[in-house]
Scaffold this motif. Structure first.
Motif, PDB file in Angstrom:
ATOM      1  N   ASP A 307       0.695   4.953   1.173  1.00 56.59           N
ATOM      2  CA  ASP A 307       2.149   5.010   1.373  1.00 56.59           C
ATOM      3  C   ASP A 307       2.473   5.556   2.759  1.00 56.59           C
ATOM      4  O   ASP A 307       1.846   6.513   3.234  1.00 56.59           O
ATOM      5  N   LYS A 309       4.853   7.294   3.866  1.00 54.04           N
ATOM      6  CA  LYS A 309       5.239   8.705   3.913  1.00 54.04           C
ATOM      7  C   LYS A 309       4.011   9.609   3.945  1.00 54.04           C
ATOM      8  O   LYS A 309       4.002  10.629   4.629  1.00 54.04           O
ATOM      9  N   TYR A 327       3.063   0.788  11.367  1.00 54.57           N
ATOM     10  CA  TYR A 327       3.240  -0.245  10.357  1.00 54.57           C
ATOM     11  C   TYR A 327       3.470  -1.593  11.039  1.00 54.57           C
ATOM     12  O   TYR A 327       3.010  -2.640  10.579  1.00 54.57           O
TER      13      TYR A 327
END
Length: 349
Positions: A307, A309, A327
């Motif tokens: 993830d 985060k 990303y």
């Protein structure tokens, strides 16, 4: 002269309000960062001294009252001046050396950022009545795409770091053997944790704990964070530290030390990495810098489905938008994968 002594010596030639600003605003930042912004402010004061306040004899004679009189025209003029200007420095033997300095849009923005920070500090502390720098437009910067190492490039890089005997001869081979275990530990820690180069070279021996399989780094801004090690990183660090403890040249408690026994520098790490990269044919300058290994770590994490985060937390990003840049790099590879498998005739009959 130590870097801290160099900073103090440099600040002694600047006004007290600049000294206070650097001490407060950049508390916890690296000495190099503080020196960099101090130089930028000195350049600004020298510009004002030359074109606006000609009665000011020395840069340390500037006062907050002078800053109150700075106009938007001064700031726009300084922005134009930064494109190309001349400096005059005095060497130890008293000789004057003149150099022409040039700045890209990125360099200009960095210097303006330091000036804006100074004025924001003065305004916040009621030392000036307005922050005129809010009206200054930053230069538009076209971001260059910086790619992570590919899987094959990473394999090749690790091969030369682990097996340099296959690549080097003579003096190069002797130097490689002397630093082999240190470099293996350093660069596997880089690729395996995504830490910044400053965070790794500032590690001390006691920061590493094998009971918890972690080490503690000081992030940007001065916050400490516990970084957990993959098994390979832990094993290589353990092997290196056994060797490091026997090094009689070690002059302090630094974990990663140079051949002279002193703490490694960021410049030293970059020089070594560049040599390894060039040895295996990686010539892209962005990929031959330490930050490329951090970028590679982030992209590999995202590709593995971690993830975003969590990736931000692992990398010590306070703003997740910074992590989104990585990303984007991962998305590029996915677009390539989709397009390479696309049949232009279509799949339907």
């Amino acid at each position: 002269m130590s870097k801290h002594a160099k900073l103090m010596n440099f600040l002694s030639n600047l006004p007290d309000f600049v000294f206070d600003y650097i001490e407060i605003a950049y508390n916890g930042e690296s000495i190099n960062t503080q020196i960099g912004y101090s130089i930028d402010i000195k350049t600004f004061l020298e510009y004002l001294q030359k074109f606006h306040f000609k009665d000011v004899a020395n840069t340390e004679d500037f006062t907050v009252e002078h800053m109150e009189q700075v106009t938007l025209r001064d700031l726009n003029g300084f922005t134009a001046y930064l494109k190309e200007y001349e400096t005059d420095t005095v060497t130890i033997d008293g000789k004057h050396v003149k150099r022409v300095r040039r700045n890209s849009a990125y360099g200009i923005n960095r210097k303006l950022s330091g000036i804006r920070g100074l004025f924001a500090y003065l305004y916040k502390n009621d030392l000036i009545s307005q922050n005129i720098t809010d009206k200054v437009d930053f230069k538009k910067v076209h971001q260059k795409m910086k790619r992570p190492l590919t899987t094959q490039e990473t394999v090749n890089l690790l091969d030369v770091i682990y097996n340099g005997e296959k690549y080097y001869t003579g003096r190069d081979l002797a130097e490689y053997k002397n630093r082999k275990q240190r470099d293996i530990a350093l660069f596997t820690a880089y690729l395996g944790t995504g830490c910044r180069v400053s965070e790794l070279i500032n590690l001390d021996m006691h920061d590493v704990c094998f009971d918890t399989s972690s080490f503690v780094v000081t992030r940007k801004g001065g916050d400490e964070q516990e970084v957990f090690m993959p098994v390979q990183v832990e094993n290589e660090l353990f092997a290196y530290m056994q060797e490091r403890m026997k090094n009689e040249k070690a002059k302090d408690n630094a974990l990663f030390i140079s051949r002279l026994g002193t703490r490694m520098t960021a410049q030293g790490v970059e020089k070594i990495l560049k040599k390894y990269c060039h040895t295996v044919g990686i010539y892209d300058p962005d990929k031959a810098r330490p930050h490329a290994l951090r970028r590679t770590f982030a992209c590999n994490m995202i590709a593995d489905g971690v993830d975003i985060k969590m990736v931000a937390e692992l990398m010590g990003h306070k703003n997740i938008e910074v992590t989104h840049k990585y990303y984007t790099q991962y998305a590029i590879e996915k677009r390539k994968e989709v397009m390479r498998g696309f049949d232009i005739k279509g799949s339907r009959q």
